[in-house]
Design a protein around this motif. Structure first.
Motif, PDB file in Angstrom:
ATOM      1  N   MET A 139     -60.795  29.566 -30.250  1.00 47.08           N
ATOM      2  CA  MET A 139     -61.105  28.678 -29.131  1.00 47.08           C
ATOM      3  C   MET A 139     -59.805  28.138 -28.540  1.00 47.08           C
ATOM      4  SD  MET A 139     -63.323  25.127 -29.102  1.00 47.08           S
ATOM      5  CE  MET A 139     -64.766  25.965 -29.727  1.00 47.08           C
ATOM      6  N   THR A 140     -59.644  28.258 -27.246  1.00 44.15           N
ATOM      7  CA  THR A 140     -58.444  27.778 -26.567  1.00 44.15           C
ATOM      8  C   THR A 140     -58.383  26.265 -26.610  1.00 44.15           C
ATOM      9  OG1 THR A 140     -58.398  29.682 -25.083  1.00 44.15           O
ATOM     10  CG2 THR A 140     -57.216  27.718 -24.379  1.00 44.15           C
ATOM     11  N   ASP A 141     -57.219  25.717 -26.957  1.00 44.53           N
ATOM     12  CA  ASP A 141     -57.028  24.279 -27.020  1.00 44.53           C
ATOM     13  C   ASP A 141     -56.774  23.751 -25.605  1.00 44.53           C
ATOM     14  OD1 ASP A 141     -56.175  21.909 -29.040  1.00 44.53           O
ATOM     15  OD2 ASP A 141     -54.886  21.911 -27.270  1.00 44.53           O
ATOM     16  N   ILE A 142     -57.615  22.827 -25.162  1.00 42.06           N
ATOM     17  CA  ILE A 142     -57.535  22.316 -23.792  1.00 42.06           C
ATOM     18  C   ILE A 142     -56.214  21.600 -23.541  1.00 42.06           C
ATOM     19  CG2 ILE A 142     -58.541  20.686 -22.158  1.00 42.06           C
ATOM     20  CD1 ILE A 142     -61.251  21.271 -23.414  1.00 42.06           C
ATOM     21  N   GLY A 143     -55.778  20.807 -24.531  1.00 38.99           N
ATOM     22  CA  GLY A 143     -54.533  20.068 -24.358  1.00 38.99           C
ATOM     23  C   GLY A 143     -53.337  20.978 -24.189  1.00 38.99           C
ATOM     24  N   ASP A 148     -52.821  29.389 -29.626  1.00 36.28           N
ATOM     25  CA  ASP A 148     -53.431  30.662 -29.997  1.00 36.28           C
ATOM     26  C   ASP A 148     -52.920  31.769 -29.078  1.00 36.28           C
ATOM     27  OD1 ASP A 148     -54.775  30.367 -27.573  1.00 36.28           O
ATOM     28  OD2 ASP A 148     -56.656  29.729 -28.500  1.00 36.28           O
ATOM     29  N   SER A 149     -53.302  32.991 -29.395  1.00 33.58           N
ATOM     30  CA  SER A 149     -52.768  34.139 -28.661  1.00 33.58           C
ATOM     31  C   SER A 149     -53.194  34.137 -27.195  1.00 33.58           C
ATOM     32  CB  SER A 149     -53.226  35.438 -29.334  1.00 33.58           C
ATOM     33  OG  SER A 149     -54.638  35.503 -29.413  1.00 33.58           O
ATOM     34  N   TYR A 191     -44.713  30.974 -37.839  1.00 29.44           N
ATOM     35  CA  TYR A 191     -44.084  32.279 -37.704  1.00 29.44           C
ATOM     36  C   TYR A 191     -44.906  33.209 -36.817  1.00 29.44           C
ATOM     37  CZ  TYR A 191     -41.308  36.338 -39.007  1.00 29.44           C
ATOM     38  OH  TYR A 191     -40.479  37.432 -38.968  1.00 29.44           O
ATOM     39  N   ASP A 192     -46.235  33.106 -36.875  1.00 30.39           N
ATOM     40  CA  ASP A 192     -47.061  33.972 -36.035  1.00 30.39           C
ATOM     41  C   ASP A 192     -46.856  33.663 -34.554  1.00 30.39           C
ATOM     42  OD1 ASP A 192     -48.304  31.487 -36.303  1.00 30.39           O
ATOM     43  OD2 ASP A 192     -50.341  32.308 -36.309  1.00 30.39           O
ATOM     44  N   GLU A 216     -42.643  38.954 -28.792  1.00 27.15           N
ATOM     45  CA  GLU A 216     -43.216  40.208 -28.303  1.00 27.15           C
ATOM     46  C   GLU A 216     -43.585  40.134 -26.831  1.00 27.15           C
ATOM     47  OE1 GLU A 216     -46.446  40.938 -30.966  1.00 27.15           O
ATOM     48  OE2 GLU A 216     -45.175  41.869 -32.514  1.00 27.15           O
ATOM     49  N   ASN A 217     -43.791  38.904 -26.330  1.00 27.60           N
ATOM     50  CA  ASN A 217     -44.140  38.716 -24.919  1.00 27.60           C
ATOM     51  C   ASN A 217     -42.955  38.212 -24.104  1.00 27.60           C
ATOM     52  OD1 ASN A 217     -47.255  39.121 -24.452  1.00 27.60           O
ATOM     53  ND2 ASN A 217     -47.050  38.140 -26.447  1.00 27.60           N
ATOM     54  N   ASN A 218     -41.726  38.469 -24.631  1.00 27.08           N
ATOM     55  CA  ASN A 218     -40.477  38.172 -23.913  1.00 27.08           C
ATOM     56  C   ASN A 218     -40.282  36.692 -23.605  1.00 27.08           C
ATOM     57  OD1 ASN A 218     -39.747  40.975 -23.736  1.00 27.08           O
ATOM     58  ND2 ASN A 218     -41.286  41.188 -22.114  1.00 27.08           N
ATOM     59  N   ILE A 219     -40.861  35.832 -24.444  1.00 29.04           N
ATOM     60  CA  ILE A 219     -40.665  34.393 -24.310  1.00 29.04           C
ATOM     61  C   ILE A 219     -39.628  33.956 -25.340  1.00 29.04           C
ATOM     62  CG2 ILE A 219     -41.740  32.121 -24.523  1.00 29.04           C
ATOM     63  CD1 ILE A 219     -44.401  33.481 -23.729  1.00 29.04           C
TER      64      ILE A 219
END
Length: 346
Positions: A1-5, A29-30, A49-50, A57-60
């Motif tokens: 579930m996406t965190d709104i904050g 989350d991803s 770490y995740d 991996e997403n160039n951030i």
């Protein structure tokens, strides 16, 4: 579930073209991470770490450490932080924010009513020497904006950076620190697993060889397994504070092995004679039973065919059903009103 904050903060990040730091832990989350637009002026700091791996991996640009802003060696126009579950971490971030901001830089803090955001804002106002500009979002989300200038007394972060000795069974010296689950106590579930482990080892002709401590925390299970005769121990955790504490305990007890930062041993490709695991079942303020399945699956991948795994969970977790997807033999070794220990093998 996406965190709104956190999604609110990520949306703010995507509107920025200034030097911006987003401080994030298990709330990220991803799905939310993928919504971030990578740019040269964005830095992500996480103790997970995740999160570090996914961001990279997403160039951030992402820094993995124990929430130490000083290691970034730079200042920012904007720092954004969605409050963590542990009070000591929240206070630690607030205390560091002014030193990591440029002149006239802004610190944005957000969280929900049931997470104590009102109290955090009040404490930050006293420390920063100014009233916050407060707005509201969905579901009682509060967003506070600060421009720190006249600092008062720092918030109590429980000496966040310092390791301290905690009470342990048998007067064994164990060191821990804030920033990880159950940092200032010996987890009762882990102690129940240790009891089952003692009985199992005493029935064997020899102690286990190579042991994997999956989700090691500060290393209680590793220390006890070492004292019971394990030949070598690999301990791994996703949390930076846990890795720091566990390495200290390995050094202190002269444990042969290694402590590795990893996401549920995803990059560890060896198999072991024994796997020990007290898996988490919380992500931030939410409960996620999928985490238990993730750890059980990892245990099966990392266990030799002749090996044995011990997993302890809360009584309400259906570990027997989860483990049946990965193991042939499932036995409840010990249980009480709160926890149960299962022994798993192929």
């Amino acid at each position: 579930m996406t965190d709104i904050g956190l999604q609110y903060l990520c949306d703010l990040v995507n509107q920025q073209q200034s030097d911006t730091l987003l401080v994030a832990d298990e709330h990220l989350d991803s799905t939310t991470l993928l919504s971030l637009k990578a740019h040269e002026q964005l830095t992500l700091l996480s103790n997970r770490y995740d999160v570090y791996i996914a961001a990279t991996e997403n160039n951030i640009t992402c820094i993995f450490n124990d929430m130490d802003l000083s290691e970034l060696n730079r200042k920012f126009d904007l720092i954004l932080y969605r409050v963590s579950k542990e009070k000591a971490i929240v206070h630690h971030i607030i205390n560091q924010a002014p030193a990591a901001l440029k002149d006239h830089g802004q610190f944005i803090l957000c969280g929900f009513k049931n997470e104590g955001i009102k109290t955090y804002i009040s404490k930050a106002e006293l420390y920063f020497g100014e009233k916050a500009d407060i707005s509201k979002g969905e579901r009682q989300l509060k967003i506070a904006r600060f421009n720190p200038h006249a600092l008062g007394e720092a918030l109590d972060d429980r000496d966040y950076k310092q390791l301290s000795q905690i009470e342990a069974p048998g007067k064994i010296e164990i060191f821990s620190k804030p920033g990880q689950f159950g940092w200032n106590k010996t987890d009762q579930g882990s102690l129940l697993l240790v009891d089952a482990l003692k009985e199992f080892i005493h029935e064997q002709t020899e102690p286990p060889g190579n042991v994997l401590d999956l989700g090691c925390g500060y290393g209680l299970l590793s220390i006890m397994a070492w004292n019971l005769g394990a030949a070598k121990i690999i301990a791994t955790d996703n949390n930076a504070a846990a890795i720091y504490s566990c390495r200290k305990n390995f050094q202190h007890h002269h444990i042969i092995g290694e402590v590795i930062a990893d996401d549920c041993a995803a990059s560890i490709h060896h198999q072991y004679d024994m796997v020990l695991c007290n898996p988490p079942f919380h992500r931030g303020f939410d409960t996620e039973k999928d985490l238990t399945e993730k750890f059980v699956r990892s245990a099966s991948h990392h266990l030799k065919n002749s090996g044995t795994a011990f997993v302890v969970v809360n009584q309400f977790i259906p570990i027997e059903q989860i483990a049946a997807l990965h193991f042939k033999c499932i036995e409840v070794e010990k249980q009480n009103k709160s926890f149960k220990v299962v022994r798993l093998s192929s």
